[in-house]
Design a protein around this motif. Structure first.
Motif, mmCIF file in Angstrom:
data_model
loop_
_atom_site.group_PDB
_atom_site.id
_atom_site.type_symbol
_atom_site.label_atom_id
_atom_site.label_comp_id
_atom_site.label_asym_id
_atom_site.label_seq_id
_atom_site.Cartn_x
_atom_site.Cartn_y
_atom_site.Cartn_z
ATOM 1 N N HIS A 49 -82.140 -10.538 -11.569
ATOM 2 C CA HIS A 49 -83.326 -10.212 -10.762
ATOM 3 C C HIS A 49 -83.410 -11.113 -9.534
ATOM 4 O O HIS A 49 -84.212 -10.872 -8.646
ATOM 5 C CB HIS A 49 -84.596 -10.347 -11.603
ATOM 6 C CG HIS A 49 -84.638 -9.378 -12.744
ATOM 7 N ND1 HIS A 49 -84.725 -8.018 -12.558
ATOM 8 C CD2 HIS A 49 -84.551 -9.564 -14.080
ATOM 9 C CE1 HIS A 49 -84.710 -7.410 -13.737
ATOM 10 N NE2 HIS A 49 -84.601 -8.328 -14.682
ATOM 11 N N VAL A 50 -82.597 -12.174 -9.545
ATOM 12 C CA VAL A 50 -82.632 -13.115 -8.421
ATOM 13 C C VAL A 50 -81.780 -12.541 -7.283
ATOM 14 O O VAL A 50 -80.577 -12.339 -7.451
ATOM 15 C CB VAL A 50 -82.078 -14.488 -8.858
ATOM 16 C CG1 VAL A 50 -82.306 -15.512 -7.777
ATOM 17 C CG2 VAL A 50 -82.718 -14.923 -10.155
ATOM 18 N N GLY A 51 -82.423 -12.289 -6.160
ATOM 19 C CA GLY A 51 -81.757 -11.599 -5.054
ATOM 20 C C GLY A 51 -80.512 -12.295 -4.559
ATOM 21 O O GLY A 51 -79.453 -11.678 -4.435
ATOM 22 N N TRP A 52 -80.592 -13.602 -4.279
ATOM 23 C CA TRP A 52 -79.447 -14.282 -3.652
ATOM 24 C C TRP A 52 -78.268 -14.373 -4.612
ATOM 25 O O TRP A 52 -77.108 -14.324 -4.215
ATOM 26 C CB TRP A 52 -79.848 -15.669 -3.130
ATOM 27 C CG TRP A 52 -80.248 -16.657 -4.178
ATOM 28 C CD1 TRP A 52 -81.497 -16.925 -4.627
ATOM 29 C CD2 TRP A 52 -79.375 -17.524 -4.937
ATOM 30 N NE1 TRP A 52 -81.470 -17.879 -5.598
ATOM 31 C CE2 TRP A 52 -80.188 -18.277 -5.813
ATOM 32 C CE3 TRP A 52 -77.994 -17.738 -4.941
ATOM 33 C CZ2 TRP A 52 -79.666 -19.214 -6.701
ATOM 34 C CZ3 TRP A 52 -77.473 -18.686 -5.827
ATOM 35 C CH2 TRP A 52 -78.313 -19.401 -6.685
ATOM 36 N N LEU A 53 -78.557 -14.451 -5.909
ATOM 37 C CA LEU A 53 -77.495 -14.508 -6.910
ATOM 38 C C LEU A 53 -76.706 -13.194 -6.909
ATOM 39 O O LEU A 53 -75.473 -13.174 -6.934
ATOM 40 C CB LEU A 53 -78.130 -14.732 -8.289
ATOM 41 C CG LEU A 53 -77.311 -15.513 -9.305
ATOM 42 C CD1 LEU A 53 -76.996 -16.890 -8.775
ATOM 43 C CD2 LEU A 53 -78.064 -15.609 -10.622
ATOM 44 N N ARG A 54 -77.468 -12.084 -6.829
ATOM 45 C CA ARG A 54 -76.855 -10.767 -6.784
ATOM 46 C C ARG A 54 -75.970 -10.633 -5.553
ATOM 47 O O ARG A 54 -74.860 -10.123 -5.605
ATOM 48 C CB ARG A 54 -77.960 -9.712 -6.765
ATOM 49 C CG ARG A 54 -77.742 -8.625 -7.769
ATOM 50 C CD ARG A 54 -78.868 -7.621 -7.867
ATOM 51 N NE ARG A 54 -79.689 -7.502 -6.716
ATOM 52 C CZ ARG A 54 -81.016 -7.635 -6.742
ATOM 53 N NH1 ARG A 54 -81.621 -7.952 -7.856
ATOM 54 N NH2 ARG A 54 -81.713 -7.473 -5.653
ATOM 55 N N LEU A 55 -76.497 -11.144 -4.425
ATOM 56 C CA LEU A 55 -75.787 -11.050 -3.160
ATOM 57 C C LEU A 55 -74.479 -11.837 -3.207
ATOM 58 O O LEU A 55 -73.413 -11.335 -2.827
ATOM 59 C CB LEU A 55 -76.680 -11.569 -2.029
ATOM 60 C CG LEU A 55 -76.130 -11.372 -0.623
ATOM 61 C CD1 LEU A 55 -76.184 -9.902 -0.255
ATOM 62 C CD2 LEU A 55 -76.893 -12.203 0.379
ATOM 63 N N VAL A 56 -74.559 -13.083 -3.697
ATOM 64 C CA VAL A 56 -73.368 -13.939 -3.758
ATOM 65 C C VAL A 56 -72.294 -13.299 -4.637
ATOM 66 O O VAL A 56 -71.122 -13.193 -4.251
ATOM 67 C CB VAL A 56 -73.734 -15.346 -4.292
ATOM 68 C CG1 VAL A 56 -72.471 -16.134 -4.604
ATOM 69 C CG2 VAL A 56 -74.587 -16.087 -3.290
ATOM 70 N N ALA A 57 -72.708 -12.823 -5.808
ATOM 71 C CA ALA A 57 -71.746 -12.194 -6.720
ATOM 72 C C ALA A 57 -71.147 -10.941 -6.077
ATOM 73 O O ALA A 57 -69.942 -10.693 -6.192
ATOM 74 C CB ALA A 57 -72.428 -11.846 -8.043
ATOM 75 N N GLY A 58 -71.992 -10.175 -5.373
ATOM 76 C CA GLY A 58 -71.509 -8.954 -4.721
ATOM 77 C C GLY A 58 -70.481 -9.266 -3.655
ATOM 78 O O GLY A 58 -69.435 -8.621 -3.574
ATOM 79 N N ILE A 59 -70.768 -10.277 -2.830
ATOM 80 C CA ILE A 59 -69.829 -10.652 -1.762
ATOM 81 C C ILE A 59 -68.506 -11.121 -2.365
ATOM 82 O O ILE A 59 -67.422 -10.713 -1.923
ATOM 83 C CB ILE A 59 -70.438 -11.752 -0.861
ATOM 84 C CG1 ILE A 59 -71.593 -11.165 -0.044
ATOM 85 C CG2 ILE A 59 -69.378 -12.330 0.069
ATOM 86 C CD1 ILE A 59 -72.342 -12.194 0.766
ATOM 87 N N TYR A 60 -68.589 -11.954 -3.399
ATOM 88 C CA TYR A 60 -67.385 -12.452 -4.076
ATOM 89 C C TYR A 60 -66.510 -11.295 -4.530
ATOM 90 O O TYR A 60 -65.313 -11.233 -4.225
ATOM 91 C CB TYR A 60 -67.804 -13.329 -5.261
ATOM 92 C CG TYR A 60 -66.742 -13.569 -6.301
ATOM 93 C CD1 TYR A 60 -65.546 -14.210 -5.978
ATOM 94 C CD2 TYR A 60 -66.919 -13.159 -7.620
ATOM 95 C CE1 TYR A 60 -64.580 -14.433 -6.938
ATOM 96 C CE2 TYR A 60 -65.956 -13.377 -8.583
ATOM 97 C CZ TYR A 60 -64.793 -14.011 -8.241
ATOM 98 O OH TYR A 60 -63.827 -14.219 -9.186
ATOM 99 N N VAL A 61 -67.127 -10.332 -5.223
ATOM 100 C CA VAL A 61 -66.361 -9.204 -5.756
ATOM 101 C C VAL A 61 -65.728 -8.393 -4.630
ATOM 102 O O VAL A 61 -64.532 -8.076 -4.669
ATOM 103 C CB VAL A 61 -67.270 -8.306 -6.628
ATOM 104 C CG1 VAL A 61 -66.569 -6.992 -6.938
ATOM 105 C CG2 VAL A 61 -67.644 -9.009 -7.908
ATOM 106 N N GLU A 62 -66.509 -8.073 -3.600
ATOM 107 C CA GLU A 62 -65.983 -7.205 -2.539
ATOM 108 C C GLU A 62 -64.889 -7.898 -1.738
ATOM 109 O O GLU A 62 -63.885 -7.279 -1.375
ATOM 110 C CB GLU A 62 -67.103 -6.743 -1.600
ATOM 111 C CG GLU A 62 -68.134 -5.829 -2.246
ATOM 112 C CD GLU A 62 -67.546 -4.527 -2.805
ATOM 113 O OE1 GLU A 62 -66.395 -4.198 -2.467
ATOM 114 O OE2 GLU A 62 -68.236 -3.869 -3.597
ATOM 115 N N VAL A 63 -65.077 -9.173 -1.447
ATOM 116 C CA VAL A 63 -64.056 -9.892 -0.660
ATOM 117 C C VAL A 63 -62.739 -9.958 -1.429
ATOM 118 O O VAL A 63 -61.672 -9.665 -0.889
ATOM 119 C CB VAL A 63 -64.547 -11.311 -0.289
ATOM 120 C CG1 VAL A 63 -63.388 -12.166 0.191
ATOM 121 C CG2 VAL A 63 -65.617 -11.236 0.775
#
Lengths: 227, 217
Positions: A49-63
């Protein structure tokens, strides 16, 4: 010009082939274990539910998923070296593999977590289970059981991918082959043997994961059904 | 003596990027043709043909692309044909793609409901007509998202041909790094370039998957 394949001169090098194959297996074992941990943590972060955590994980996966492994290794290996941080090649290779396979595992585990029906979680909450218990018993166990086949095939692909670490002079199977062929000048024969060894490793790994699945998921073994 | 990163290096990287795209297209087109044949063999009515195709797929998928690349590269050398690295690279990537695409497409063809084939057979269509007019048009819809997804895989795997001296994006980055040794900057830029090629394809594949609503996995 006719060329005769000659494997006899390679007979003396079997300890090197064996050592290379063992190193490849070792890389795979470490990367599987650590990659799975990152996959689980990453998947939980991506659904958090934590927005920045979701974002960081998403960027990691996509990169990681949209750039080649070779570039990742060069970036990591030469990049860290340019900062004056020198580490053993073994550590660098495993680190690169873990970062890479962690991203793929994250996506796979996430798919598993999303397949757990919300009513299951609601039922667990109304039974008064703690958040940790819910994650461990209600979400992760069934999720992992469901994605086990995809996870293991990803780890098998990673074993094949570990051949790329030879490009930063890791002494695994491909690295050993590069050395042997440069001494014997029997490149074709060397790579044919190594290809065969990789094929054997793939079969070995598949059989191993299948056996592990039988031990880890007794429910599936007894009922013979998927969740 | 080595200076910093300048415009010439960037142009060199873009040239490499062009070769990466070209090589990916070559691999995809020829690998696609091979993959179609592999798919046909996998759904053949003759058991021996199915078996051989299966062994081919298992072998190609069980050996690293790097090793396939070396075997093709040195194999061509042994045959006495001197080929530019582009041919060896293209051939190895074609073999690699044909096995994966063949397997993806076989899955798509088999995902078309059996009743469709049966109905077409009742209408006395020949086997080829059934495949061409009934099964394939439906299978293509199912196959598109994973095929676009595999394109990302192809783009990334072309980076490996740098080891046989073909100057595509990765090799170009290596060459520049050997001159000015700024690995973070150079491999970072190369990574961004790969990302710029791959990410739109990933997104496209995901959108297609949602649109066609084939939730497999």
């Amino acid at each position: 010009m006719t060329y005769q394949l000659d494997f006899t001169s390679l007979g003396a090098y079997w300890p090197q082939f064996l050592a290379g194959a063992l190193t490849t297996l070792q890389f795979t074992l470490y990367a599987t274990a650590l990659g799975l941990v990152i996959g689980i943590v990453g998947a939980i972060a991506r659904g958090s539910h934590v927005g920045w955590l979701r974002l960081v994980a998403g960027i990691y996966v996509e990169v990681v998923r949209n750039t080649p492994f070779l570039i990742q290794i060069f970036f990591l290996f030469f990049g860290l070296a340019s900062l004056g941080l020198r580490m053993p090649i073994f550590v660098a290779a495993v680190l690169a593999m873990v970062i890479n396979v962690g991203a793929y595992s994250t996506e796979i585990v996430r798919a598993g977590i999303e397949s757990v029906h919300p009513s299951q979680i609601e039922a667990a909450e109304s039974l008064g289970l703690s958040r940790f218990q819910i994650y461990r018993d209600i979400i992760l166990k069934p999720a992992l059981e469901r994605v086990y086949p995809s996870l293991t095939s990803q780890f098998t692909l990673m074993m094949l991918m570990s051949s790329v670490t030879s490009q930063v002079s890791a002494e695994e199977l491909t690295g050993a082959a590069n050395n042997i062929q440069s001494v014997t000048f029997r490149s074709m024969e060397t790579y044919l043997i190594v290809g065969l060894l990789y094929l054997l490793l793939t079969l070995l790994l598949k059989a191993g994961f299948w056996g592990l699945g039988q031990v880890l998921f007794p429910r599936r073994r007894r009922l013979g059904t998927v969740l | 003596m080595p200076t910093g990163f300048n415009l010439n290096y960037l142009i060199y990287l873009f040239q490499g990027m062009g070769w990466t795209v070209l090589l990916s297209l070559l691999a995809f087109v020829f690998g696609g043709l091979g993959g179609f044949l592999v798919m046909l063999a996998r759904i053949s009515r003759i058991e021996a043909v199915r078996r051989i195709a299966n062994v081919y797929i298992q072998v190609v998928q069980g050996v690293p692309l790097l090793i396939i690349l070396f075997i093709v590269y040195f194999g061509l050398g042994i045959l006495g044909v001197s080929m530019p690295p582009l041919v060896a690279a293209g051939l190895a990537l074609m073999i690699y793609c044909s096995a994966f695409l063949g397997e993806i497409w076989r899955g798509s063809v088999e995902a078309v409901p059996r009743t469709q084939t049966e109905a077409a057979e009742c209408l006395a269509l020949t086997r080829w007509q059934v495949l061409r007019d009934v099964v394939l048009p439906q299978a293509i819809r199912i196959a598109t998202p994973p095929t676009v997804g595999f394109l990302v895989q192809v783009l990334k795997s072309t980076s490996l041909v740098s080891v046989i001296g073909f100057v595509e994006l990765t090799r170009a980055a290596q060459v520049i790094n050997n001159t000015i040794f700024q690995p973070f900057a150079i491999f970072g830029i190369a990574g961004v370039m790969y990302f710029a090629l791959c990410y739109p394809l990933s997104l496209w594949s995901r959108i297609l998957e949602r649109k066609l609503n084939v939730g497999r996995r």
